[in-house]
Scaffold this motif. Structure first.
Motif, short mmCIF file in Angstrom:
data_model
loop_
_atom_site.label_atom_id
_atom_site.label_comp_id
_atom_site.label_asym_id
_atom_site.label_seq_id
_atom_site.Cartn_x
_atom_site.Cartn_y
_atom_site.Cartn_z
N ALA A 1 0.85 -1.19 0.00
CA ALA A 1 0.00 0.00 0.00
C ALA A 1 0.89 1.24 0.00
CB ALA A 1 -0.91 0.00 1.23
N TRP A 2 0.76 2.04 -1.04
CA TRP A 2 1.52 3.29 -1.18
C TRP A 2 0.58 4.43 -0.80
CZ3 TRP A 2 6.63 3.24 -3.17
CH2 TRP A 2 7.09 1.97 -3.54
N HIS A 3 1.01 5.26 0.15
CA HIS A 3 0.19 6.35 0.67
C HIS A 3 0.64 7.68 0.08
CE1 HIS A 3 -0.59 3.13 3.48
NE2 HIS A 3 -1.65 3.80 3.90
N PHE A 4 -0.30 8.62 -0.04
CA PHE A 4 -0.01 9.90 -0.68
C PHE A 4 -0.57 11.05 0.13
CE2 PHE A 4 -0.25 6.47 -3.63
CZ PHE A 4 0.96 6.57 -4.29
N ALA A 5 0.13 12.19 0.04
CA ALA A 5 -0.29 13.38 0.76
C ALA A 5 -1.40 14.13 0.02
CB ALA A 5 0.91 14.30 0.97
N SER A 6 -1.53 13.87 -1.29
CA SER A 6 -2.56 14.55 -2.07
C SER A 6 -3.04 13.64 -3.20
CB SER A 6 -2.01 15.86 -2.66
OG SER A 6 -1.06 15.57 -3.67
N GLU A 7 -4.21 13.97 -3.71
CA GLU A 7 -4.76 13.23 -4.86
C GLU A 7 -3.86 13.43 -6.08
OE1 GLU A 7 -7.08 10.60 -6.62
OE2 GLU A 7 -7.65 11.30 -4.63
N HIS A 8 -3.32 14.62 -6.23
CA HIS A 8 -2.40 14.91 -7.34
C HIS A 8 -1.20 13.96 -7.31
CE1 HIS A 8 -0.16 17.17 -10.32
NE2 HIS A 8 0.84 17.25 -9.47
N ASN A 9 -0.60 13.81 -6.13
CA ASN A 9 0.56 12.91 -6.01
C ASN A 9 0.17 11.47 -6.33
OD1 ASN A 9 1.96 15.16 -5.29
ND2 ASN A 9 2.61 14.41 -3.30
N ARG A 10 -0.99 11.05 -5.88
CA ARG A 10 -1.43 9.69 -6.18
C ARG A 10 -1.60 9.51 -7.69
NH1 ARG A 10 -6.69 6.74 -3.67
NH2 ARG A 10 -7.77 8.41 -4.76
N ASN A 11 -2.18 10.49 -8.36
CA ASN A 11 -2.36 10.41 -9.80
C ASN A 11 -1.02 10.33 -10.54
OD1 ASN A 11 -5.14 10.49 -9.51
ND2 ASN A 11 -5.27 12.70 -9.86
N LEU A 12 -0.05 11.12 -10.10
CA LEU A 12 1.28 11.06 -10.71
C LEU A 12 1.89 9.67 -10.54
CD1 LEU A 12 2.80 14.49 -9.59
CD2 LEU A 12 2.20 13.80 -11.93
N PHE A 13 1.80 9.12 -9.35
CA PHE A 13 2.35 7.80 -9.07
C PHE A 13 1.65 6.74 -9.92
CE2 PHE A 13 2.53 3.77 -6.81
CZ PHE A 13 3.88 3.67 -6.49
N GLU A 14 0.34 6.77 -9.96
CA GLU A 14 -0.40 5.77 -10.70
C GLU A 14 -0.09 5.81 -12.20
OE1 GLU A 14 -4.47 6.44 -9.51
OE2 GLU A 14 -4.25 5.10 -7.78
N ALA A 15 0.25 6.97 -12.72
CA ALA A 15 0.58 7.10 -14.13
C ALA A 15 1.94 6.47 -14.45
CB ALA A 15 0.58 8.56 -14.55
N ASN A 16 2.86 6.44 -13.46
CA ASN A 16 4.20 5.89 -13.69
C ASN A 16 4.86 5.53 -12.36
OD1 ASN A 16 6.65 5.14 -14.73
ND2 ASN A 16 7.20 7.16 -15.48
N PRO A 17 4.42 4.45 -11.71
CA PRO A 17 4.94 4.13 -10.38
C PRO A 17 6.45 3.91 -10.33
CG PRO A 17 3.48 2.38 -11.19
CD PRO A 17 3.42 3.50 -12.17
N LYS A 18 7.02 3.36 -11.38
CA LYS A 18 8.47 3.10 -11.37
C LYS A 18 9.28 4.40 -11.27
CE LYS A 18 8.37 -1.30 -13.76
NZ LYS A 18 8.81 -2.06 -14.93
N ALA A 19 8.72 5.49 -11.75
CA ALA A 19 9.42 6.77 -11.69
C ALA A 19 9.52 7.31 -10.27
CB ALA A 19 8.72 7.79 -12.59
N TYR A 20 8.59 6.89 -9.40
CA TYR A 20 8.55 7.43 -8.05
C TYR A 20 8.99 6.45 -6.96
CZ TYR A 20 6.12 11.18 -10.39
OH TYR A 20 5.81 12.22 -11.23
N ALA A 21 8.99 5.18 -7.27
CA ALA A 21 9.47 4.19 -6.29
C ALA A 21 10.97 4.37 -6.12
CB ALA A 21 9.15 2.78 -6.78
N PRO A 22 11.48 4.25 -4.91
CA PRO A 22 12.93 4.42 -4.70
C PRO A 22 13.75 3.44 -5.51
CG PRO A 22 11.77 4.43 -2.61
CD PRO A 22 10.77 4.01 -3.66
N GLY A 23 14.90 3.93 -5.95
CA GLY A 23 15.82 3.10 -6.71
C GLY A 23 16.45 2.02 -5.86
#
Length: 137
Positions: free
Chosen positions: A54-76
């Motif tokens: 479960a990935w939690h977000f501070a805003s709906e905007h951040n969740r939308n960004l993550f959902e569009a490209n989760p690999k870009a935001y998951a830690p390396g």
């Protein structure tokens, strides 16, 4: 007779009804690392399940960004501590300590490890990636 009925009820829990140990990044918002240069706690009502966590977000905007490209935001490097990896050890990073290098967030285990990474980001990252490749063929 009651036990089978109770057991079957647990099969129908919603996908986002996860236990705290299933929380990615201890509930920190993965988008906030790069966007705000801060470890920002996510909200319990803004959650996306990705790769079994479960990935939690501070805003709906951040969740939308993550959902569009989760690999870009998951830690390396799988969220492992980059400094420990560079020394040949596989240790989890602490989601409260991070460094953004380029467009990628990397976790470290402590403030001391963060300072070490900032002192030689390319050298430590190069060594950590070499160990990562050996651990994940």
């Amino acid at each position: 007779m009651i036990r089978p009925i109770l057991a079957s009820l647990f099969l129908f829990l919603p996908a986002n009804a996860t236990m705290a140990e299933d929380w990615a990044l201890d509930g920190m918002d993965p988008v906030s690392y790069g966007m705000e240069n801060a470890a920002v706690p996510g909200r319990n009502d803004l959650v996306t399940v990705w790769r079994g966590q479960a990935w939690h977000f501070a805003s709906e905007h951040n969740r939308n960004l993550f959902e569009a490209n989760p690999k870009a935001y998951a830690p390396g490097l799988g969220g492992l501590c980059v400094v420990a990896l560079s020394e040949g050890r596989s240790e989890p990073g602490n989601p409260r300590y991070f460094v953004v290098i380029g467009q990628r967030t990397y976790l470290v285990r402590s403030e001391r490890a963060r300072e070490r990474l900032l002192a030689d980001p390319q050298g430590i990252l190069m060594r950590a990636k070499a160990v990562w490749v050996r651990l994940n063929p």
